[in-house]
Design a protein around this motif. Structure first.
Motif, PDB file in Angstrom:
ATOM      1  N   SER A 146      13.160  36.685 -45.135  1.00 22.13           N
ATOM      2  CA  SER A 146      12.943  35.479 -44.356  1.00 22.13           C
ATOM      3  C   SER A 146      11.436  35.328 -44.166  1.00 22.13           C
ATOM      4  O   SER A 146      10.754  36.296 -43.831  1.00 22.13           O
ATOM      5  CB  SER A 146      13.637  35.595 -43.002  1.00 22.13           C
ATOM      6  N   THR A 171      11.268  27.370 -42.466  1.00 19.12           N
ATOM      7  CA  THR A 171      11.758  28.744 -42.546  1.00 19.12           C
ATOM      8  C   THR A 171      12.657  28.876 -43.762  1.00 19.12           C
ATOM      9  O   THR A 171      13.573  28.068 -43.957  1.00 19.12           O
ATOM     10  CB  THR A 171      12.544  29.118 -41.268  1.00 19.12           C
ATOM     11  N   GLN A 173      15.073  31.521 -45.985  1.00 24.83           N
ATOM     12  CA  GLN A 173      15.811  32.778 -46.008  1.00 24.83           C
ATOM     13  C   GLN A 173      16.472  32.914 -47.363  1.00 24.83           C
ATOM     14  O   GLN A 173      17.067  31.939 -47.868  1.00 24.83           O
ATOM     15  CB  GLN A 173      16.876  32.806 -44.908  1.00 24.83           C
TER      16      GLN A 173
END
Length: 179
Positions: A146, A171, A173
């Protein structure tokens, strides 16, 4: 007999070299650029290719941008046409190295490894560094990571009309099961 021994040796060498690279063509990347109190800006791509050289720790991944799926079709259309311009920039590529990686020392428990490399996105390449969790599985190696990037670092413009509804910091991941 000599030809038979030669063929066996060539096959053994080929198998040895092929074991250096592990691949996953069904890796997953989730990204989120949501802002509190507004519609979530989240997508997933479940057909990302990851390659790991187990001898050197070099890792690479390729994600086709049109592979990202959103809950709202209109959001997906805006993502492809207005933000990512996927006709001009169809893929994201990461090439890097897992520092201190030793495939033989992996256990079934996750261990943190630093990864450094370059992310090419929207026609621009930037150096990134992050920590990944890596472990051995019954069928190979699992890597989970991440990290965050800024859309502006990749020349991805967020129109002023929606600037308050879409975060500049995205973000990302990823999960891969390499075999």
């Amino acid at each position: 007999m000599k030809k038979m021994i030669l063929l066996v040796m060539l096959n053994a060498i080929h198998l040895g070299f092929s074991q250096q690279k592990m691949i996953d063509k069904a890796g997953t990347i989730h990204f989120e650029a949501s802002v509190p109190a507004f519609e979530e800006v989240r997508a997933v791509n479940k057909s990302v290719t990851f390659v790991l050289n187990t001898k050197t720790g070099e890792i690479a991944s390729l994600a086709l941008m049109k592979g990202f799926r959103f809950k709202i079709a209109l959001m997906e259309e805006h993502f492809n046409e207005n933000y990512m311009e996927t006709d001009d920039y169809p893929k994201a590529i990461f090439k890097g190295k897992i520092e201190g990686f030793d495939a033989n020392s992996l256990t079934t428990n996750f261990k943190d490894y630093p990864i450094k490399g370059n992310l090419e996105l929207h026609g621009k390449s930037n150096a990134i560094a992050f920590i990944a969790k890596i472990r051995r599985t019954p069928n190979g190696i699992q890597i989970v990571s991440s990290f965050s990037v800024n859309a502006s670092d990749f020349n991805i413009a967020i129109p002023s009309l929606v600037k308050s509804k879409v975060a500049n910091t995205v973000t990302i991941q990823s999960t891969t099961f390499l075999k």
